[in-house]
Design an enzyme around this catalytic site. Structure first.
Site, PDB file in Angstrom:
ATOM      1  N   GLY A  26       0.800  -1.234   0.000  1.00  0.00           N
ATOM      2  CA  GLY A  26       0.000   0.000   0.000  1.00  0.00           C
ATOM      3  C   GLY A  26       0.826   1.274   0.000  1.00  0.00           C
ATOM      4  O   GLY A  26       1.872   1.372  -0.625  1.00  0.00           O
ATOM      5  N   ASP A  73       5.222  -7.038  15.173  1.00  0.00           N
ATOM      6  CA  ASP A  73       3.840  -6.652  15.454  1.00  0.00           C
ATOM      7  C   ASP A  73       3.926  -5.449  16.387  1.00  0.00           C
ATOM      8  O   ASP A  73       4.325  -5.584  17.552  1.00  0.00           O
ATOM      9  CB  ASP A  73       3.100  -7.823  16.132  1.00  0.00           C
ATOM     10  N   TYR A 156     -10.288  12.572   9.674  1.00  0.00           N
ATOM     11  CA  TYR A 156     -11.291  12.363  10.731  1.00  0.00           C
ATOM     12  C   TYR A 156     -10.649  12.192  12.109  1.00  0.00           C
ATOM     13  O   TYR A 156     -11.338  11.925  13.084  1.00  0.00           O
ATOM     14  CB  TYR A 156     -12.285  11.253  10.371  1.00  0.00           C
TER      15      TYR A 156
END
Ligand code: COA
Length: 294
Positions: A26, A73, A156
């Protein structure tokens, strides 16, 4: 107009070591690629080592630069500390942390389990906090002269948004952290900035956020005053500037890159855009006629 052109000169990030969380695909991957084209040495992290290794190989072949794949992670502080150590032992230093890793899904909030809400908060807010704290402590400890943190948030983060409440809550926290540390850690030579991107399509996030035929039903480009979605290079240009020394005096800023999208939803009379030119003639005549009678 060519908005996909590459902005900075070729050596703009020469020898900078940049760690990009969620860099395997991405937008993280697009930014990593451009950093490498500008001479940076990069490390990309995520949970999926195989995907990271494939991306690192691909980017090294395309750019001739260096990319280290590190499994991590970000929800677990011990994994983040290990990741930093791996970067340090490979490159000898780290200059920039790009908190890009994120998780999100659309859902009415009352349908979410407590664990679902936590999962997003943990990836976005706790993950950014974990990386920021580990890198910050290290930089302060070794008295590194200059370093930078760049956080990917969203518009947002300050407007809030229905149906992505865990993400909105977490990103608001990341924005507050950006601004707070910009002041607190400036004395250590650490700059903190953020980017709030509007719609920049990526396969992973968009398939998740707009599954099935929602993509056709809610064409996000139509919500943007500039009537298009963003191109990855536009975001990469801005990110490269913000991690480069060209932005050495930019600290505590959040830069929106959304074609005017969020403001369109905010202005009270913005919906008047739906009025065609001939109707404006009529409306003007009506308003003026009324004024003449008063
Ligand atoms: N709606 C409601 N709940 C959902 C959901 C959805 N679409 N997707 C997951 N959940 C819930 C699960 O049911 C689970 O809760 P439960 O244990 O109470 O049932 C919880 O969220 C955690 O899900 P799990 O799949 O175990 O989490 P994960 O850590 O493997 O995955 C996600 C994390 C959910 C964010 C996953 O979508 C992901 O990894 N995404 C990739 C990154 C991404 O989203 N990028 C886009 C950034 S904008």
């Amino acid at each position: 107009m060519n908005y996909t052109a590459k902005m900075l000169r070729e050596d703009a990030l020469k020898d900078k070591v940049i760690v990009i969380t969620g860099g395997g695909s991405g937008l993280g991957k697009s930014m990593t690629k451009y950093f490498m084209e500008l001479g940076a040495k990069t490390a990309i992290t995520s949970r999926d080592l195989e995907k990271l290794q494939a991306t690192a190989k691909e980017l090294e072949a395309e750019t001739g630069g260096q990319c280290l794949a590190v499994q991590c992670d970000v929800r677990h502080y011990d994994e983040v500390e290990k990741m930093l150590q791996e970067v340090l032992s490979h490159y000898g230093k780290a200059d920039v942390l790009l908190n890009n890793a994120a998780g999100n899904f659309i859902s009415p909030t009352e349908r979410l389990s407590a664990n679902a809400f936590d999962t997003i908060i943990d990836i976005v807010l706790k993950g950014s906090k974990n990386c920021t704290l580990a890198f910050g402590k290290h930089w302060i400890d070794i008295k590194q002269e200059s370093s930078a943190i760049l956080n990917i948030v969203t518009t947002y983060a300050w407007t809030g948004s229905a149906y992505v409440v865990p993400s909105a809550t977490a990103k608001a926290g990341v924005l507050a952290m950006t601004r707070s540390l910009a002041v607190e850690w400036a004395k250590y030579g650490i700059r903190s900035n953020a980017i709030a991107p509007g719609p920049f399509p990526t396969k992973g996030a968009w398939d998740r956020l707009l599954p099935g035929d929602l993509k056709e039903k809610f064409d996000l480009a139509k919500k943007v005053p500039l009537k298009r979605v963003g191109d990855h290079q536009e975001l990469a240009n801005l990110a490269a500037y913000l991690v480069s020394d060209f932005s050495a005096y930019v600290n505590g800023e959040v830069i929106t890159i959304d074609g005017g999208e969020w403001l369109k939803g905010a202005g009270q009379f913005n919906l008047l855009e739906a009025i065609p030119e001939d109707m404006w003639d009529m409306l003007e005549a009506m308003i003026k006629a009324k004024k003449n009678k008063e």
